[in-house]
Design an enzyme around this catalytic site. Structure first.
Site, PDB file in Angstrom:
ATOM      1  N   GLU A 156       0.864  -1.168   0.000  1.00 30.32           N
ATOM      2  CA  GLU A 156       0.000   0.000   0.000  1.00 30.32           C
ATOM      3  C   GLU A 156       0.894   1.210   0.000  1.00 30.32           C
ATOM      4  OE1 GLU A 156      -3.854  -0.864   2.339  1.00 30.32           O
ATOM      5  OE2 GLU A 156      -3.136   1.090   3.000  1.00 30.32           O
ATOM      6  N   ASP A 202      -5.296  10.962   9.196  1.00 31.25           N
ATOM      7  CA  ASP A 202      -4.036  10.390   9.658  1.00 31.25           C
ATOM      8  C   ASP A 202      -3.560  11.012  10.957  1.00 31.25           C
ATOM      9  OD1 ASP A 202      -3.160   8.396   7.676  1.00 31.25           O
ATOM     10  OD2 ASP A 202      -3.393  10.087   6.291  1.00 31.25           O
TER      11      ASP A 202
END
Ligand SMILES: Cc1ncc(COP(=O)(O)O)c(C=O)c1O
Lengths: 268, 405
Positions: free
Chosen positions: A49, A60
């Site tokens: 990924e 995030d």
């Protein structure tokens, strides 16, 4: 058969679970990313990924925000990320690569152009954090038209109806976010994960990955008993951060983490 | 001008939160269900008599509404054109329009059983307005604020702390309003069970742009009636500053179907639109997706959000409410920009000529009206939204003049 499909059926045949590391493209320097992808594969990764840096990564935590900032210091763009994938593809034509990021860099490129270039580069799937299926139909059509899978997130807050909607739109695999929170958040609760995975499997045959909160070999092994794939991000990126000034050491440091997770998962 | 144009009021957003191509719901999956719950609560309570009654009472007795309309006679005379009227949102409790919205959202939070409130703030006005209602309702309150803004709005930081709020400095990205919004979103994703996120402007995912607008339209509803009462007719032009766009849409919305009323939203041109240092996405940006909606943004060719600049922290934001994006494209409203220097000059004008010290944000609206008025006739009227008072900006203005206070 797509690379993702091939990889998951191979693993199934051998009774193994997929280990999916996340790193941000261009972190800490652009030249190193392709090497790191290969190091991860040699250490036992099944799918890569690759994070596309974004200025405002609202899902995030501080660790992966830092990765975006380091990459953006080198002005790493979505086009640069696709160039990295093409170079990786010249050396490895089997390991699936999923791009993970936010919508705006794709918006500005245009969905069709993005899908065409991603396919050309050898990208296999995309995961756009701020694009729920309700908003994703147009991009989905563009990427499907090029044979790419659109991977969607399922969250602890997703209702059974939403899980169904998401699984109907998803391709490749579905990704269960194991905690309410941002990447790098606190520990996951295996019992809730188990019951949520049951709900998900009731409506889809796609492989189910679990991510957020997988910190070490032990949690990776525990999750791999429940899921088809284990996604590990912040645990790797925090090592990139620690070694940002000595990039030549990053490959082996990440390799160690992945190898220990691989071993623990295979023994689980 | 045509009066047969289609009605706008009450038609937007659509069920998916869209104003034409703008708006929508671009958030991580974890927030989809909480936003659905918020949508349902908001739709239900905006029809609920008890809720609306409580809101009206608070707006009257706690905020001090209706805010007056003031005819700035001396300033109008000096500009030599249209008569200028000010909608005095600066006289609200806490000193700006922001409280109209925080009262509404905090009441909604209470109805939804949430015990913890979070907010982002730029100038600190929204943070103060949030901390204020949280204190009054006994709710825990955390305010995210960029480290750069904390430095330039110290007094507001202290006010928030006095009110019992925890102010958390945000040191990621450009350390301003957009980063505070990112951090508030991260908090919300993490604490979604007990937490209500009070967004301070008409940005964010659906239903925020519509909900914040609905709480702010009290400005325009009052003003429309007051102007008719005080001047015998509707104003010829409306002028408001646009950061995220909440004071502007609050004034504009009730006039959208009055096709003869010209509408001007004023963005921050910073050092000038021909430089990199401004905060004018409608005038100089392009459409993209940020903070949950599609709208005009300040972004580079890679789709990265770029840092903005304005002397006023409250306008220092790279996006703008999606309804303004739609109003721009549809041509119903005009969007213009004035520089830091022009805003400062207008700040001094209003202070010296009318004895009203305006917020630097509002000074942008004043600066544009200063250009507009002389081009209009003496029997015409301009209604400006004086969105806030300037007390919070004393340090900034003094520093510009080389004075340390
Ligand atoms: C007095 C004042 N006016 C205007 C603004 C800009 O916000 P908006 O465009 O949402 O009205 C602010 C924001 O802090 C403010 O404090």
């Amino acid at each position: 058969m797509s690379r993702l499909e091939a990889r998951f059926s191979q693993l199934k045949a051998t009774g193994k679970k997929a280990l999916i590391p996340f790193i941000t493209a261009g972190d800490p320097i652009p030249d190193i990313t392709v090497d790191l992808m290969r190091d991860l594969v040699s250490a036992g990764a099944d799918v890569i990924e690759l994070g596309v840096p974004f200025s405002d990564p609202m899902a995030d935590g501080p660790v992966i925000q830092g990765a975006s900032e380091r990459a953006l210091d080198h002005r790493v763009s979505l086009r640069d990320v696709m160039r990295m994938v093409s170079r990786f593809r010249e050396l490895d034509n089997e390991t699936p690569v999923v791009l993970m990021g936010y919508l705006n860099p794709i918006e500005i490129m245009g969905y069709e152009t993005f899908a065409a270039q991603a396919a050309e580069a050898g990208v296999d799937g995309i995961l756009v954090v701020d694009l729920p299926p309700e908003e994703g139909a147009e991009l989905l059509e563009a990427v499907k038209g090029r044979g790419l899978d659109q991977i969607y997130l399922i969250a602890p807050t997703s209702t059974p109806e939403r899980i169904k909607t998401i699984c109907d739109a998803a391709g490749g695999f579905v990704y269960y976010v194991s905690v309410k929170g941002v990447t790098g958040a606190s520990h996951l609760d295996l019992q809730t994960v188990e019951s949520k995975l049951r709900d998900i499997r009731a409506v889809t045959n796609l492989p189910v990955g679990v991510g957020f909160g997988i910190k070490d070999a032990q949690t990776a092994a525990a999750v791999s008993r429940l899921a088809d794939a284990v996604v590990v991000g912040s645990a790797l990126v925090s090592r990139v951060e620690a070694l940002a000034e000595e990039p030549e050491k990053i490959g082996s440091a990440l390799g160690e983490v992945i190898a220990s997770m691989r071993q623990a998962m295979d023994e689980a | 001008m045509s009066t047969t144009a289609e009605k706008i009021i009450g038609t937007l957003p659509d069920a998916r939160g869209y104003f034409g191509p703008y708006g929508g719901l671009f958030v991580p999956e974890t927030l989809m269900e909480p936003l659905q719950e918020l949508r349902e609560a908001y739709e239900r309570y905006m029809q609920d008599e008890d809720f609306l009654h409580e809101l009206d009472e608070d707006l009257a007795n706690y905020v001090g509404r209706p805010s007056p309309i003031y005819h700035a006679r001396r300033w109008s005379e000096q500009l030599g054109g249209a008569q200028i009227y000010l909608k005095r949102e600066d006289l609200n409790h806490t000193g700006a329009h922001k409280v109209n919205n925080t009262i509404g959202q905090a009441l909604l939070a209470g109805r939804m059983g949430k015990t913890r409130i979070i907010a982002e703030t730029g100038a600190g006005q929204h943070g103060v307005a949030t901390a204020t209602v949280a204190a009054r309702l006994g709710l825990e309150c955390v305010v995210y604020m960029g480290a750069v803004d904390i430095a330039r709005q110290e007094t507001n930081v202290y006010r928030m702390r006095l009110l019992g709020a925890e102010v958390r400095a945000v040191s990621s990205g450009s350390k301003t309003l957009k980063d505070a919004l990112n951090e508030a979103m991260r908090d919300w994703v993490t604490n979604v069970d007990n937490t209500f996120y009070i967004i301070g402007t008409v940005a964010g995912p659906h239903p925020y742009p519509a909900m914040v607008r609905d709480f702010q339209t009290v400005i325009g509803r009052e003003a429309r009636e007051q102007m008719q009462r005080q001047t015998g007719r509707l104003p010829d032009a409306l002028v408001a500053c646009v950061g995220g766009g909440s004071n502007a849409i609050g004034l504009f919305y009730p006039f959208l179907d009055d096709q003869d009323v010209k509408i001007y939203g004023v963005e921050a041109a910073g050092d000038g639109l021909d430089t990199d240092l401004h905060a004018a996405p409608l005038c100089a940006g392009k459409p993209g997706v940020l903070h949950g909606n599609r709208t005009y943004l300040m972004e580079d060719t890679d789709g990265q959000i770029i840092e903005t600049h304005s002397i006023s922290a409250g306008l220092d934001y790279p996006g703008v409410g999606p309804e303004h994006a739609w109003l721009k494209d549809s041509g119903r409203a005009n969007y213009v920009a004035v520089t830091d220097d022009e805003a400062l000059a207008a700040f001094h004008d209003l202070t010296r000529i009318e004895g009203i010290i305006p917020a630097l944000e509002s000074s942008h609206a004043l600066a544009y009206a200063k250009k507009l008025a002389p081009e209009m006739k003496r029997d015409q009227t301009i209604l400006i939204n004086l969105s806030g008072r300037g007390d919070k900006d004393m340090h900034t203005v003094a520093a510009r003049e080389g004075i340390e206070i």
